[in-house]
Write a protein that holds these residues in place. Sequence first.
Motif, PDB file in Angstrom:
ATOM      1  N   THR A 237      -1.660  -5.805 -13.567  1.00 29.45           N
ATOM      2  CA  THR A 237      -2.691  -6.825 -13.345  1.00 29.45           C
ATOM      3  C   THR A 237      -3.802  -6.349 -12.410  1.00 29.45           C
ATOM      4  OG1 THR A 237      -1.489  -7.783 -11.470  1.00 29.45           O
ATOM      5  CG2 THR A 237      -1.003  -8.661 -13.661  1.00 29.45           C
ATOM      6  N   GLY A 238      -3.563  -5.271 -11.683  1.00 32.91           N
ATOM      7  CA  GLY A 238      -4.559  -4.780 -10.736  1.00 32.91           C
ATOM      8  C   GLY A 238      -4.548  -5.509  -9.408  1.00 32.91           C
ATOM      9  N   THR A 239      -3.549  -6.316  -9.161  1.00 32.97           N
ATOM     10  CA  THR A 239      -3.502  -7.148  -7.953  1.00 32.97           C
ATOM     11  C   THR A 239      -2.944  -6.380  -6.752  1.00 32.97           C
ATOM     12  OG1 THR A 239      -3.035  -9.036  -9.390  1.00 32.97           O
ATOM     13  CG2 THR A 239      -2.720  -9.366  -7.035  1.00 32.97           C
ATOM     14  N   LEU A 240      -3.537  -6.594  -5.587  1.00 30.41           N
ATOM     15  CA  LEU A 240      -3.006  -6.080  -4.323  1.00 30.41           C
ATOM     16  C   LEU A 240      -2.368  -7.248  -3.592  1.00 30.41           C
ATOM     17  CD1 LEU A 240      -2.793  -3.826  -2.109  1.00 30.41           C
ATOM     18  CD2 LEU A 240      -4.991  -4.679  -1.232  1.00 30.41           C
ATOM     19  N   TYR A 241      -1.088  -7.079  -3.229  1.00 33.49           N
ATOM     20  CA  TYR A 241      -0.338  -8.129  -2.540  1.00 33.49           C
ATOM     21  C   TYR A 241      -0.079  -7.761  -1.085  1.00 33.49           C
ATOM     22  CZ  TYR A 241       0.839 -10.241  -7.066  1.00 33.49           C
ATOM     23  OH  TYR A 241       0.787 -10.845  -8.301  1.00 33.49           O
ATOM     24  N   ARG A 242       0.055  -8.795  -0.277  1.00 31.79           N
ATOM     25  CA  ARG A 242       0.455  -8.642   1.129  1.00 31.79           C
ATOM     26  C   ARG A 242       1.715  -9.479   1.345  1.00 31.79           C
ATOM     27  NH1 ARG A 242      -4.123 -10.685   4.670  1.00 31.79           N
ATOM     28  NH2 ARG A 242      -3.429 -12.703   3.861  1.00 31.79           N
ATOM     29  N   TYR A 243       2.669  -8.904   2.085  1.00 30.48           N
ATOM     30  CA  TYR A 243       3.933  -9.604   2.319  1.00 30.48           C
ATOM     31  C   TYR A 243       4.363  -9.434   3.770  1.00 30.48           C
ATOM     32  CZ  TYR A 243       9.004 -10.398   2.395  1.00 30.48           C
ATOM     33  OH  TYR A 243      10.275 -10.822   2.724  1.00 30.48           O
ATOM     34  N   LYS A 244       4.772 -10.551   4.381  1.00 28.69           N
ATOM     35  CA  LYS A 244       5.379 -10.536   5.704  1.00 28.69           C
ATOM     36  C   LYS A 244       6.716 -11.254   5.618  1.00 28.69           C
ATOM     37  CE  LYS A 244       1.267 -10.282   8.650  1.00 28.69           C
ATOM     38  NZ  LYS A 244       0.620 -10.810   9.875  1.00 28.69           N
ATOM     39  N   ALA A 245       7.694 -10.750   6.362  1.00 30.32           N
ATOM     40  CA  ALA A 245       9.031 -11.352   6.332  1.00 30.32           C
ATOM     41  C   ALA A 245       8.942 -12.839   6.648  1.00 30.32           C
ATOM     42  CB  ALA A 245       9.928 -10.651   7.339  1.00 30.32           C
ATOM     43  N   GLY A 246       9.635 -13.635   5.851  1.00 28.78           N
ATOM     44  CA  GLY A 246       9.650 -15.072   6.078  1.00 28.78           C
ATOM     45  C   GLY A 246       8.671 -15.836   5.219  1.00 28.78           C
ATOM     46  N   GLY A 247       7.794 -15.118   4.532  1.00 29.06           N
ATOM     47  CA  GLY A 247       6.817 -15.791   3.681  1.00 29.06           C
ATOM     48  C   GLY A 247       6.783 -15.177   2.296  1.00 29.06           C
ATOM     49  N   PRO A 248       6.066 -15.802   1.372  1.00 27.28           N
ATOM     50  CA  PRO A 248       5.964 -15.261   0.013  1.00 27.28           C
ATOM     51  C   PRO A 248       4.877 -14.197  -0.059  1.00 27.28           C
ATOM     52  CG  PRO A 248       4.758 -17.306   0.154  1.00 27.28           C
ATOM     53  CD  PRO A 248       5.397 -17.106   1.508  1.00 27.28           C
ATOM     54  N   PRO A 249       4.872 -13.348  -1.107  1.00 29.83           N
ATOM     55  CA  PRO A 249       3.773 -12.397  -1.293  1.00 29.83           C
ATOM     56  C   PRO A 249       2.468 -13.156  -1.536  1.00 29.83           C
ATOM     57  CG  PRO A 249       5.656 -11.855  -2.687  1.00 29.83           C
ATOM     58  CD  PRO A 249       5.897 -13.224  -2.153  1.00 29.83           C
ATOM     59  N   GLN A 250       1.384 -12.632  -1.005  1.00 31.39           N
ATOM     60  CA  GLN A 250       0.067 -13.231  -1.206  1.00 31.39           C
ATOM     61  C   GLN A 250      -0.837 -12.227  -1.905  1.00 31.39           C
ATOM     62  OE1 GLN A 250      -0.888 -14.163   2.955  1.00 31.39           O
ATOM     63  NE2 GLN A 250      -0.757 -16.325   2.438  1.00 31.39           N
ATOM     64  N   ALA A 251      -1.542 -12.678  -2.922  1.00 28.06           N
ATOM     65  CA  ALA A 251      -2.535 -11.832  -3.579  1.00 28.06           C
ATOM     66  C   ALA A 251      -3.785 -11.803  -2.713  1.00 28.06           C
ATOM     67  CB  ALA A 251      -2.862 -12.395  -4.953  1.00 28.06           C
ATOM     68  N   VAL A 252      -4.203 -10.606  -2.294  1.00 31.36           N
ATOM     69  CA  VAL A 252      -5.337 -10.503  -1.370  1.00 31.36           C
ATOM     70  C   VAL A 252      -6.543  -9.791  -1.961  1.00 31.36           C
ATOM     71  CG1 VAL A 252      -3.938 -10.673   0.720  1.00 31.36           C
ATOM     72  CG2 VAL A 252      -4.346  -8.423  -0.305  1.00 31.36           C
ATOM     73  N   ALA A 253      -6.371  -9.097  -3.081  1.00 32.94           N
ATOM     74  CA  ALA A 253      -7.501  -8.457  -3.751  1.00 32.94           C
ATOM     75  C   ALA A 253      -7.137  -8.242  -5.202  1.00 32.94           C
ATOM     76  CB  ALA A 253      -7.867  -7.130  -3.087  1.00 32.94           C
TER      77      ALA A 253
END
Length: 285
Positions: A237-253
Amino acid sequence: MKTLVTSILLAIMGIAIVPVAQAGEIWRATGLEQPESALFDAGGKRIIVSNIVGNPGDVDGNGSLSVLSLDGKMVTQHWTDGMDAPKGMAIASGKLYVADIAKVRVVDLESGKLISTIDVPNAVFLNDMTTDASGKVYVTDMLADAIYSIDGDRPDLFVKDAALASPNGIVADGGRLIVASWGKGIKSDFSTAEPGGLLSVDLATRAVIPLPGAQKFADLDGVIVVGDTIYATAYMTGTLYRYKAGGPPQAVASFKPGSADIGTDGSRIFVPLMNEGEVAALPLD
């Protein structure tokens, strides 16, 4: 309508829905040939890029490495030639290790000269590489659900486990390896029956541990760790994700399909855009 459907699906899967705007790129390097990996070389103050130049699984001798400056200018387009389909890279003991289908190439960091080749017995599709604090190198085998370790020039099977779910990206993080899995049931077009997620592998026990909230959400490719944050790309999909422990992955770009094995200098992310022949630099924020 397509955007609405995508948002609903993401919500059902438990992935945070955030605005996916093209992050403000710092620069974009062009003129590369199917760039798969972008590795920051702190000692050389440069970015080394692997170019597949053909089918990712073909032993054709077309693959090469290029060197970019930190501002995205081409320094040397053909720094190292004579590879097949080079992908992930790692630096250890003044040498550059490069995953190349079923072999690991060893390159002199000073000259770019290919100095040796390490055959990895039973390897199918070696993909990404990393180095731990002791200088040991690790490489994923995406199509064999395995990770190999390399100490000097000796490869050993480190872990083989179906739970790795087609391990692609890998990065050492303290006493563990963070793995980005592509997913299970890979089809001929590289889509999956079940998408991948983020895992950790304990360096001491070799236990494979899913990261909470980051499972079955995308066919993941590259992965890096910056502080307490994990970034990963989804190639399809070309998506860049960000993940921090305790939360869900977030699409950031979001890019076109083909975002591959990312690198970082600690303040920027370098994203190879394999299908466009480019590398984009983004700020970490």
